[in-house]
Design a protein around this motif. Structure first.
Motif, PDB file in Angstrom:
ATOM      1  N   ALA A 198       7.658   4.933  -1.816  1.00 58.00           N
ATOM      2  CA  ALA A 198       8.239   6.218  -1.081  1.00 58.00           C
ATOM      3  C   ALA A 198       8.196   6.104   0.323  1.00 58.00           C
ATOM      4  CB  ALA A 198       7.440   7.389  -1.441  1.00 58.00           C
ATOM      5  N   ASP A 199       7.547   5.412   0.813  1.00 55.21           N
ATOM      6  CA  ASP A 199       7.566   4.977   2.302  1.00 55.21           C
ATOM      7  C   ASP A 199       8.281   3.744   2.935  1.00 55.21           C
ATOM      8  OD1 ASP A 199       5.572   3.441   1.379  1.00 55.21           O
ATOM      9  OD2 ASP A 199       4.105   3.938   2.785  1.00 55.21           O
ATOM     10  N   ALA A 200       9.308   3.366   1.787  1.00 61.16           N
ATOM     11  CA  ALA A 200       9.864   2.090   2.122  1.00 61.16           C
ATOM     12  C   ALA A 200      10.914   2.322   3.461  1.00 61.16           C
ATOM     13  CB  ALA A 200      10.887   1.743   1.062  1.00 61.16           C
ATOM     14  N   PRO A 241       5.927  -1.344   1.825  1.00 59.44           N
ATOM     15  CA  PRO A 241       4.217  -1.186   1.606  1.00 59.44           C
ATOM     16  C   PRO A 241       3.850  -0.835   0.214  1.00 59.44           C
ATOM     17  CG  PRO A 241       5.305   0.673   3.287  1.00 59.44           C
ATOM     18  CD  PRO A 241       6.305  -0.002   2.583  1.00 59.44           C
ATOM     19  N   GLY A 242       2.620  -1.606   0.087  1.00 60.69           N
ATOM     20  CA  GLY A 242       2.201  -1.630  -1.479  1.00 60.69           C
ATOM     21  C   GLY A 242       2.486  -2.474  -2.319  1.00 60.69           C
ATOM     22  N   LEU A 243       3.602  -3.021  -2.199  1.00 64.34           N
ATOM     23  CA  LEU A 243       4.087  -4.222  -3.231  1.00 64.34           C
ATOM     24  C   LEU A 243       3.503  -5.312  -2.714  1.00 64.34           C
ATOM     25  CD1 LEU A 243       7.957  -3.433  -3.555  1.00 64.34           C
ATOM     26  CD2 LEU A 243       6.017  -2.841  -5.075  1.00 64.34           C
ATOM     27  N   ASP A 244       3.327  -6.246  -3.719  1.00 67.33           N
ATOM     28  CA  ASP A 244       2.894  -7.737  -3.390  1.00 67.33           C
ATOM     29  C   ASP A 244       4.128  -8.390  -2.631  1.00 67.33           C
ATOM     30  OD1 ASP A 244       4.243  -9.465  -5.472  1.00 67.33           O
ATOM     31  OD2 ASP A 244       3.581  -7.901  -6.521  1.00 67.33           O
ATOM     32  N   GLN A 245       3.856  -9.406  -1.836  1.00 65.37           N
ATOM     33  CA  GLN A 245       5.097 -10.173  -1.207  1.00 65.37           C
ATOM     34  C   GLN A 245       6.219 -10.718  -2.293  1.00 65.37           C
ATOM     35  OE1 GLN A 245       5.132 -10.210   2.101  1.00 65.37           O
ATOM     36  NE2 GLN A 245       7.316 -11.040   2.310  1.00 65.37           N
ATOM     37  N   ALA A 246       5.787 -11.214  -3.459  1.00 70.27           N
ATOM     38  CA  ALA A 246       6.744 -11.899  -4.278  1.00 70.27           C
ATOM     39  C   ALA A 246       7.709 -10.762  -4.868  1.00 70.27           C
ATOM     40  CB  ALA A 246       5.905 -12.626  -5.321  1.00 70.27           C
ATOM     41  N   SER A 276       8.468  -7.358   4.497  1.00 69.41           N
ATOM     42  CA  SER A 276       6.922  -7.101   4.917  1.00 69.41           C
ATOM     43  C   SER A 276       6.494  -5.962   3.802  1.00 69.41           C
ATOM     44  CB  SER A 276       6.695  -6.807   6.492  1.00 69.41           C
ATOM     45  OG  SER A 276       7.332  -5.454   6.683  1.00 69.41           O
ATOM     46  N   VAL A 277       5.245  -6.216   3.676  1.00 69.59           N
ATOM     47  CA  VAL A 277       4.606  -5.300   2.605  1.00 69.59           C
ATOM     48  C   VAL A 277       3.319  -4.528   3.399  1.00 69.59           C
ATOM     49  CG1 VAL A 277       5.260  -6.654   0.668  1.00 69.59           C
ATOM     50  CG2 VAL A 277       3.040  -6.987   1.706  1.00 69.59           C
TER      51      VAL A 277
END
Length: 141
Positions: free
Chosen positions: A75-77, A105-110, A140-141
């Motif tokens: 939601a905060d992308a 934010p909140g996702l893993d890098q891959a 960035s995550v």
């Protein structure tokens, strides 16, 4: 060159005065003053408009491919876009370069990178600039 199978929308604007002018959409929802980059004028410039348009479109593309990749867009992308303007090496012409700094934010890098790669293939601005404009993506995550 790719050709549209179907037109979903057509944006129409009327611009006068170039970088020292004004631009208005046919529906009146956009009505802006323009000024050259770095000038003290009250208006925006085409590069700022391109940065805003590309980043908004790219965020839309992230959402569009989310279901296909199985990766939800946070939601905060957010996307911080930078558009450079300068002369093209060896030519009497000017060009642009783009950097999209995609924050997921909140996702893993891959997963974030997989989502951004899919969006870059789907985004109309990415497709319009591909092989013509230097576009760099940072995730960035």
């Amino acid at each position: 060159m790719a050709h549209l199978e179907k037109v979903f929308y057509t944006a129409r604007t009327h611009t006068v005065g170039g970088r020292d002018g004004a631009s208005r959409s046919d529906d009146g929802r956009l009505d802006i003053q323009l000024s050259p980059p770095g000038a003290s004028g009250a208006g925006t410039n085409p590069e700022q408009l391109f940065a805003a348009g590309y980043s908004a479109c790219f965020l839309g593309a992230l959402k569009a491919v989310s279901g296909k990749t199985g990766i939800a867009v946070p939601a905060d992308a957010a996307i911080d876009a930078e558009v450079d303007l300068g002369p093209i090496d060896g030519h009497a012409a000017y060009g642009i370069a783009v950097r999209l700094n995609v924050k997921l934010p909140g996702l893993d890098q891959a997963s974030a990178e997989k989502l951004v790669e899919a969006a870059h293939r789907a985004c109309p601005y990415s497709n319009a600039t591909r092989n013509n404009v230097d576009v760099k993506l940072a995730v960035s995550v």
